[in-house]
Design an enzyme around this catalytic site. Structure first.
Site, PDB file in Angstrom:
ATOM      1  N   GLY A 126      -3.557  -2.027  -2.391  1.00 22.91           N
ATOM      2  CA  GLY A 126      -2.735  -3.100  -1.855  1.00 22.91           C
ATOM      3  C   GLY A 126      -1.481  -3.289  -2.697  1.00 22.91           C
ATOM      4  N   CYS A 127      -0.570  -4.127  -2.203  1.00 23.84           N
ATOM      5  CA  CYS A 127       0.711  -4.313  -2.889  1.00 23.84           C
ATOM      6  C   CYS A 127       0.549  -5.020  -4.233  1.00 23.84           C
ATOM      7  CB  CYS A 127       1.691  -5.062  -1.996  1.00 23.84           C
ATOM      8  SG  CYS A 127       1.051  -6.574  -1.239  1.00 23.84           S
ATOM      9  N   TYR A 128      -0.241  -6.100  -4.281  1.00 23.59           N
ATOM     10  CA  TYR A 128      -0.430  -6.801  -5.554  1.00 23.59           C
ATOM     11  C   TYR A 128      -1.074  -5.899  -6.608  1.00 23.59           C
ATOM     12  CZ  TYR A 128       0.763 -11.575  -3.944  1.00 23.59           C
ATOM     13  OH  TYR A 128       1.410 -12.708  -3.501  1.00 23.59           O
ATOM     14  N   ALA A 178       1.569  -3.067  -7.855  1.00 23.43           N
ATOM     15  CA  ALA A 178       2.597  -3.543  -8.786  1.00 23.43           C
ATOM     16  C   ALA A 178       1.994  -3.957 -10.123  1.00 23.43           C
ATOM     17  CB  ALA A 178       3.360  -4.710  -8.159  1.00 23.43           C
TER      18      ALA A 178
END
Length: 350
Positions: free
Chosen positions: A155-157, A160
């Protein structure tokens, strides 16, 4: 050279759209199958920005099918699943009965070990394929992705956060605090109270602080990296992993994600030199001399990272496009690896 037929399951959402945009220009993949839950309408009516695109590219606009795992697995060599959590594992379990098909899943269904998935989502319904799923953080599992039939796209969280934290995790001597800020597209296309324009416009707020379900994903992958330097499940004795405290925020941006991480290390070092050495062979990681922002990565698969220290206390910051590096572009980079291509092939750089 004949192109590899691929399918997008979940074409209606933001990540499905971004997948189609990238794959339509890819030199070696061809979208031959798209589907959603209803199987109704035309692509250009679903996403008006795609009107005339296929005509200009000289390709046939694919019909929207009602998602069927058997039909999809017969039509394609590779399937991208842009489905909601808990739906992907039902679809993938049936599609993978065809031994010739490979899958990249953009949901959370194959990212976590079974006990952590059950605690944060529900009981897993495809434990057999879960055991062989490879976590698709491109820079860390590239060799295993090449041989995978099933890749769990992060996922994006977590993307990053992990790209910023993992280079330092074996030096951390304190709890880790992650302050993460996401654009509204990360919440998906469906309208909610939090994403309603009068609420999100000129506003910013935290949600699910210290108990968001991505916290366990970040912790689990840090633990796995400490144990054996990649992101695969491990049954042996664990090295101590610091506590991870994760606080996500929703911001009035459409696309973009900014993560700030705070911790204390065992030693003092030059964090920029450390990052440059760690990511010296990673084309999509850019080490920055100044604090990062979201505008410089928007529309790309890059992750920009900056770090600074005061004594042994460290601040690390990263930025990504949540829909691209945090979802669709990373998925295509992983697909490139699965077929022996460079991870940069056909990936947007601007």
């Amino acid at each position: 050279m004949e192109k590899i037929p691929v399918g997008i399951i979940g074409i209606s959402g933001y990540t499905g759209l971004e997948l189609f945009k990238i794959l339509s220009l890819h030199p070696l993949f061809e979208v031959t199958y798209v589907a959603n839950s209803s199987g109704q309408g035309e692509l250009a009516s679903l996403h008006p920005k795609l009107k005339h695109i296929c005509q200009i590219l000289g390709s046939k606009e694919p019909s929207i099918n009602k998602a069927d795992p058997i039909e999809a697995s017969l039509a394609c060599e590779l399937l991208f699943l842009a489905l909601p959590h808990q739906e992907s594992m039902i679809f993938a379990k049936k599609a993978l009965q065809n031994p010739k098909v490979r899958i990249i899943d953009l949901s959370a269904d194959y990212r976590l070990e079974a006990h952590n998935y059950a605690k944060n989502y529900c009981e897993h319904e495809d434990l057999e394929n879960l055991k062989s799923a490879i976590y698709g953080l491109t820079e860390f599992n590239a060799q295993k992705i090449k041989d995978a039939r099933l890749v769990a796209n992060p996922g994006c969280y977590p993307t990053a956060s992990l790209l910023a934290l993992l280079p330092f995790i074996n030096l951390v001597s304190s709890s880790v605090f992650i302050d993460a800020k996401s654009g509204v597209s990360g919440a998906g296309k469906k309208l909610t109270d939090n994403t309603h324009y009068p609420h999100i416009n000129e506003n910013i707020f935290a949600y699910s602080p210290l108990k968001h379900r991505h916290q366990i994903e970040i912790f689990e992958k840090c633990q796995q990296f400490l144990d054996h330097q990649d992101l695969s499940p491990y049954d042996g004795a664990h090295k101590p992993c610091p506590q991870i405290h994760f606080i996500p925020h929703l911001t009035p941006l459409t696309q973009g994600m900014l993560v700030s991480i705070f911790a204390t290390l065992q030693v003092e070092l030059d964090p920029i030199l450390h990052l440059r050495e760690f990511y010296k062979d990673s084309p999509f990681i850019r080490i920055c001399e100044n604090p990062v922002d979201v505008l410089n990565v928007r529309g790309s698969n890059f992750c920009d990272i900056y770090a600074a220290m005061s004594g042994k206390d460290i601040y690390i910051s990263s930025s990504i496009d949540n829909l691209l590096r945090g979802a669709s572009a990373q998925a295509v980079a992983n697909a490139n690896l699965m077929y022996g291509y460079s991870p940069t092939l056909g990936i947007p750089l601007f």
